[in-house]
Design a protein around this motif. Structure first.
Motif, PDB file in Angstrom:
ATOM      1  N   VAL A  97      60.471 -61.705   3.521  1.00  0.00           N
ATOM      2  CA  VAL A  97      60.550 -62.775   4.517  1.00  0.00           C
ATOM      3  C   VAL A  97      59.233 -62.893   5.274  1.00  0.00           C
ATOM      4  O   VAL A  97      58.706 -63.999   5.475  1.00  0.00           O
ATOM      5  N   SER A  98      58.680 -61.771   5.680  1.00  0.00           N
ATOM      6  CA  SER A  98      57.418 -61.783   6.430  1.00  0.00           C
ATOM      7  C   SER A  98      56.270 -62.290   5.565  1.00  0.00           C
ATOM      8  O   SER A  98      55.372 -62.985   6.049  1.00  0.00           O
ATOM      9  N   ARG A 124      66.761 -67.300   3.739  1.00  0.00           N
ATOM     10  CA  ARG A 124      66.579 -68.594   4.404  1.00  0.00           C
ATOM     11  C   ARG A 124      66.930 -68.520   5.881  1.00  0.00           C
ATOM     12  O   ARG A 124      66.248 -69.112   6.729  1.00  0.00           O
ATOM     13  N   ALA A 177      56.510 -66.041   5.468  1.00  0.00           N
ATOM     14  CA  ALA A 177      56.056 -66.568   6.760  1.00  0.00           C
ATOM     15  C   ALA A 177      54.534 -66.509   6.865  1.00  0.00           C
ATOM     16  O   ALA A 177      53.886 -67.444   7.359  1.00  0.00           O
ATOM     17  N   ALA A 206      55.713 -74.722   2.468  1.00  0.00           N
ATOM     18  CA  ALA A 206      56.933 -73.994   2.101  1.00  0.00           C
ATOM     19  C   ALA A 206      57.567 -74.571   0.843  1.00  0.00           C
ATOM     20  O   ALA A 206      58.211 -73.848   0.073  1.00  0.00           O
ATOM     21  N   LEU A 255      60.097 -69.578  11.071  1.00  0.00           N
ATOM     22  CA  LEU A 255      59.354 -70.804  10.781  1.00  0.00           C
ATOM     23  C   LEU A 255      60.008 -72.058  11.337  1.00  0.00           C
ATOM     24  O   LEU A 255      59.368 -73.109  11.394  1.00  0.00           O
ATOM     25  N   SER A 294      62.109 -73.796   6.592  1.00  0.00           N
ATOM     26  CA  SER A 294      63.034 -72.992   5.795  1.00  0.00           C
ATOM     27  C   SER A 294      63.834 -73.860   4.829  1.00  0.00           C
ATOM     28  O   SER A 294      64.205 -73.420   3.743  1.00  0.00           O
ATOM     29  N   LEU A 304      64.114 -66.782   7.730  1.00  0.00           N
ATOM     30  CA  LEU A 304      62.928 -67.631   7.810  1.00  0.00           C
ATOM     31  C   LEU A 304      63.112 -68.766   8.810  1.00  0.00           C
ATOM     32  O   LEU A 304      62.148 -69.203   9.445  1.00  0.00           O
TER      33      LEU A 304
END
Length: 700
Positions: free
Chosen positions: A41-42, A72, A45, A55, A79, A84, A75
């Motif tokens: 996830v990071s 999702r 991002a 994205a 974000l 996402s 995120l």
């Protein structure tokens, strides 16, 4: 724009390295409980916020729908909802189904193609075997094979990328004839099975340069989770999607980051190949490897036993030893019983004490076992001790008769070529359409090469059959309404409710439920209501991916104004139903865990426990003959089988966060009699400095 320090806050040095690495091919070797989801996830991002990657140009591939949803959701918090929603975060099968639906004509399908589940696949194989006059049970070398064996072999062939005739030998009589007829039936019915989704996507990209060009422009960054579980076909899929297959040498491949742990590769029996991680290093070179070894899940005692066990395997991508800063807790406990009846009672007593004396939430307790057959005695004792439980990975909600019939109506409405659904519901509820009539429809179906529904339409033009005419009118009426009703996600529940009511399903199952009143566990109308609720609450983010073909194969745009107009009314009700039917077909039983809702203990096989964690874990049958499973001793390459069994035990051990019990019996009773077992040979490979039999803490 978020600062990179915000994105990496709280990460350890190895995690930060993986998240902030330059855009390149990366292999993240992530041990159990080392926070790989957070890293994924990071990383996404970071790519969006710090590297300026749209994205919509990122593809994140997971093995479960649950993992994709979690990605999702996380995120969205980092974000925002807009970014996402633009991300492609799906399983291999779901991503493939979206690609095929967008390029259906090039793939030899229609946009309305349906995905058939295992039960429907089996019915097709059985029909084919009947047509080929093969017996329901075939004996070869004193071993009995049936339709399920033929189906499994077909799926194995597809997983290897083989079409009928590409491989010439099988011990199953007339196998390639069955395979060819099976595939022919699926193609004519505009249907695809699970493996077909991936195989046909591979063939689409290989054979259609314009599609390949679009896919290459679409995805710049690809991330794949649980890479050790990929099979050869999924690996081929990744090479094609990313451009690493080098079919267009002038185009730069996408950057690929894979996350996996070869020590948790436990699906070799279904084609998964941890060797794909080795191939990745070679075929995607140069590849940067980053190891994650700090475990955030388990105590030192649990990890010490896990490390001690897995080091006995000889095949490792790279050496790693899990560490933790979690505080010390109790030792790992050995539970010895006389036989499997005593073992089941001991497990129930232990759980009762964990709940009553230590205040453990039942939903945070799991009993793991190697084979499903072990659960019967355990269930019996849990009932005797008043302990509620749920079996994780049991029968799918979508496989219940009434649910499957309701979905069959939707499938036929969407796709009148769907012969399986026609045959399933033409007389449910009973319309008194006789066998003679159905046999004549079947004859027309074969004679003219049309679907069963089209054959039924042909039949009623020359024959009087009011019930059949009414059924045809019912389906066509629903299909017409799909075009009339505005495409809003909230309308789909109302449409399904109407289908269930107007088709007579609700009345039919109300009567059936009344007749089955003695069995209170069956609530068929309640299940239909649950289906309506499920379809209403489904996340339909994928609807935005349904129109990518409309861009005419041009490079995907990053148009903020266009995205702002992504409201439901841009799409038809048909789009929403297609997404729901696909998600229902692709949802495995192993993702249907409801114990947290009713505070029940979790029962499951070790294979089903992969990716989960619990405060307290009891591994039942940690003994010879079960773990490692005895039947593997008859296979060639026994050392490889033993290593996979050891990895299975490793996965089971690392599901535990605080308490771990290894239970075994000295003898075990089965259908074939009583035999001696005793502790697994794996016990000798554990860390005996962190292992004991003292259970006094349970009486505190």
């Amino acid at each position: 724009m978020k600062d990179s320090d915000q994105i990496t806050a709280g990460l350890n040095e190895e995690q930060k390295e993986a998240v902030t690495a330059p855009r390149q091919n990366i292999l993240v070797l992530a041990g159990a409980g080392t926070g790989k989801t957070r890293v994924l996830v990071s990383r996404i991002a970071y790519l969006v916020e710090r590297c300026g990657v749209d994205a919509n140009r990122i593809l994140a591939v997971t093995f479960t729908n649950k993992a994709a949803r979690e990605m999702r959701d996380r995120l969205a918090l980092i974000l925002g909802e807009h970014s996402s929603r633009r991300l492609w975060a799906y399983t291999f099968h779901t991503a493939s189904s979206h690609i095929l639906r967008n390029f259906a004509a090039e793939a030899g399908l229609t946009r309305n193609f349906t995905i058939i589940d295992t039960a429907d696949q089996l019915s097709v194989v059985k029909k084919v075997m009947e047509e080929l006059k093969l017996p329901a049970e075939v004996w070869v070398n004193n071993v009995k094979y049936n339709a399920r064996n033929y189906l499994q072999k077909i799926m194995d062939e597809k997983a290897r990328g083989n079409r009928p005739g590409m491989e010439g030998e099988s011990i199953l009589p007339s196998f390639y004839d069955v395979y060819a007829q099976y595939q022919n039936r699926c193609d004519k019915s505009d249907q695809a099975d699970f493996e077909e989704l991936i195989l046909r996507t591979c063939e689409l990209i290989e054979n259609q340069p314009r599609v390949r060009q679009y896919i290459r422009m679409k995805f710049q960054e690809i991330l794949v989770d649980e890479f050790q579980d990929t099979n050869s076909l999924q690996y081929r899929w990744l090479k094609l999607i990313s451009g690493a297959e080098n079919l267009d040498p002038e185009k730069k491949p996408a950057n690929v980051l894979i996350v996996g742990d070869d020590d948790q590769s436990i699906y070799g029996w279904r084609g998964a190949a941890a060797e794909n991680m080795f191939y990745f290093q070679k075929e995607f070179a140069p590849v940067k490897m980053i190891k994650l070894v700090q475990n955030y899940r388990s105590t030192k005692a649990i990890l010490s036993n896990a490390n001690s066990l897995i080091k006995n395997n000889t095949r490792h991508l790279a050496e790693k030893n899990l560490i933790t800063h979690n505080p010390d807790a109790t030792m790992v406990k050995l539970l010895e019983s006389y036989d499997n009846n005593d073992e089941a009672e001991e497990i129930a007593k232990t759980i009762r004490k964990l709940v009553d004396n230590l205040g453990r939430d039942p939903s945070d307790i799991a009993v793991l076992y190697r084979t499903n057959a072990q659960s019967r005695l355990i269930e019996k004792e849990l009932v005797a001790y008043g302990i509620e439980y749920n079996i994780y990975g049991g029968a799918r909600f979508y496989d219940r008769e009434e649910v499957k019939n309701a979905l069959a109506y939707l499938r036929l409405i969407i796709n009148p070529e769907d012969n399986i659904s026609f045959s399933r519901i033409v007389n449910v509820p009973s319309r008194k359409i006789g066998k003679v009539t159905l046999s004549k429809i079947e004859a027309l179906h074969h004679e003219f090469g049309v679907s069963m529904f089209r054959a039924a339409e042909m039949y009623v033009t020359k024959n009087k059959s009011r019930p059949l005419k009414d059924f045809i009118a019912l389906i066509k009426g629903f299909a017409a309404r799909l075009e009339e009703i505005p495409g809003k996600s909230e309308d789909i529940a109302a449409f399904l409710k109407s289908v269930i009511t107007d088709s007579g399903l609700r009345d039919y199952y109300q009567e059936k439920t009344a007749k089955e009143e003695a069995d209170r566990s069956i609530d068929r109308t309640g299940n239909l209501d649950e289906l309506i609720s499920d379809i209403a609450n489904r996340d339909y983010l994928e609807v935005e991916d349904q129109g990518i073909e409309a861009q005419g194969m041009a490079e995907p745009e990053s148009d903020e104004e266009d995205d702002a107009d992504n409201s439901d009314n841009k799409y038809s009700l048909r789009d929403f139903i297609q997404i729901y039917l696909a998600s229902a077909a692709l949802m495995p039983s192993s993702e249907l865990l409801k114990s947290e809702e009713n505070h029940a203990v979790n029962l499951m096989t070790i294979h089903c426990s992969k990716g989960l964690e619990f405060g307290a874990v009891i591994i039942a049958g940690f003994e010879q003959g079960l773990l490692p499973l005895e039947r593997y001793s008859s296979f060639e390459k026994e050392d490889e089988r033993l290593e996979e069994e050891r990895r299975l035990a490793y996965v089971a051990i690392t599901r535990a966060k605080e308490l771990l019990f290894l239970s075994y019996a000295q003898t075990r009773m089965s259908y074939y009699g009583t035999y001696n077992t005793g502790a697994s040979s794996f016990v000798e490979e554990l860390d005996h400095n962190c292992l004991d039999t003292d259970l006094d803490f349970l009486d505190a």
